[in-house]
Scaffold this active site. Structure first.
Site: not given
Ligand code: UDP
Length: 329
Positions: A220, A116, A32, A287, A168, A140
């Site tokens: 993504r 992942t 938790l 990223d 994804f 990660y």
């Molecule tokens: N992202 C963004 N603004 C936010 C959250 C995420 O621009 O407030 C972008 C982030 O940089 C990435 C994409 O959205 O390019 C997906 O991010 P998320 O954290 O949802 O998932 P991840 O791909 O990191 O697992």
């Protein structure tokens, strides 16, 4: 009995519910730290504890006849993994080594692992197949790839089968809207946009608009949590049906459709009817510019296919956010 570690988390809680709906007996092990007890289906047995605690695991495996372990318990934020790498190696690698040791000790041979697409790093192909090279660019992704390697070695030596599912970007909520995504702090794109469109934040941040993508923002591939859960059930049933045990498989789980950050904001505006204020921020460390799946392998091997498109994902997430404006609180 199926053990689900991290069964109080976003993805784990959906899988627990789907397992219970299909008549499986489930025991959830969750400390938790990020999960919510309210998310755990009442039909499951709940044990509060670490997935890497040998004493808890000994007790659990002695008490219940566990046929398979689905291992969701992990830290899973790309950005945080860059600033706190040791947390990721501890929670994701060290704890899993302990879990695997206890599985081997107790002769539990079926393992489904939450991996992942971050294992791929920055792929040089537009669509990612499982046989592309892995080269993670953040701790990660590294931690998950390390576990994939460890699990492979365990299966080479012990009577041990596994399926690693490379997720994804997971989105959406259960069709009932009774369980959904609730992180604190929230860092993921869709919940952040929806929370902003609910008026909870003054703007939505875009982390980088200078990537080599058509609109400059990251792309993504989003998959609905129910479709993801279905992939886990198929993987579990595949493992449980194997007469001659030696399964060692890796499958992508994605929708094969790339959506940029800007496109996502536009789609969320369409679904909610609200208008977003955006603020361009620097790139977030760790990223990759673009991650889009091929999920042909799991489609062919297990007959999986996604049922939710991106709009349906946003609609289901929006329903959850509207019905639970403060998450589980
Ligand atoms: N992202 C963004 N603004 C936010 C959250 C995420 O621009 O407030 C972008 C982030 O940089 C990435 C994409 O959205 O390019 C997906 O991010 P998320 O954290 O949802 O998932 P991840 O791909 O990191 O697992």
């Amino acid at each position: 009995m199926i053990l689900v570690t991290g069964g109080a988390g976003y993805i784990g809680s959906h899988v627990v519910r789907d397992l219970a709906d299909r008549g499986y007996s489930v025991v959830v092990l969750d400390n938790l730290s990020t999960g919510h007890i309210e998310a755990v289906d009442k039909r499951a047995i709940f044990i509060k504890g670490d997935a890497g605690d040998p004493r808890v695991l000994d007790r659990l495996f002695t008490m219940y006849s566990v046929k398979a372990v689905m291992h969701f318990a992990a830290s899973c934020l790309v950005g945080e993994s860059v600033t706190q790498p040791l947390k990721y190696y501890q929670n994701n690698v060290a704890a899993t080594v302990c879990l695997l040791q206890k599985m081997v000790d107790h002769h539990i041979k079926n393992f489904i692992f939450s991996s992942t697409c971050a294992t791929y790093g920055v792929p040089d192909q537009p669509i990612i197949h499982e046989n592309l090279p892995t080269n993670p660019i953040n701790p990660y992704g590294n931690s998950k790839l390390m576990v994939e390697t460890i699990v492979k070695n365990v299966s080479q030596t012990h009577d041990f089968n596994y399926i690693a599912l490379r997720y994804f970007n997971v989105a959406g909520a259960h069709p009932s809207a009774e369980i959904g995504e609730d992180h604190n702090p929230e860092t993921h794109l869709i919940p952040n946009i929806l929370r902003h469109l609910q008026g909870k934040t003054p703007y939505i941040e875009i982390f980088g608009d200078d990537y080599e993508t058509p609109d400059g923002t990251c792309i993504r591939d989003y998959i609905h949590v129910t479709d993801l859960s279905h992939g886990h059930i198929l993987a579990l049933e595949f493992l449980l049906q194997q007469q001659d045990p030696k399964t060692a498989e890796i499958f992508n789980l994605g929708n094969e459709q790339g959506v940029s950050v800007l496109e996502m904001i536009y789609l969320c505006e369409q679904v909610t009817g609200a208008k977003a204020n955006v603020k361009i921020q620097p790139r977030r460390k760790g990223d990759p510019p673009k991650l889009v799946a091929s999920s042909q392998k799991i489609q062919n091997a297990l007959g999986w296919s996604p049922r939710y498109d991106i709009k349906a994902m946003i609609e289901s997430a929006w329903k959850w956010h509207q019905q639970h404006p403060n998450g589980y609180r």
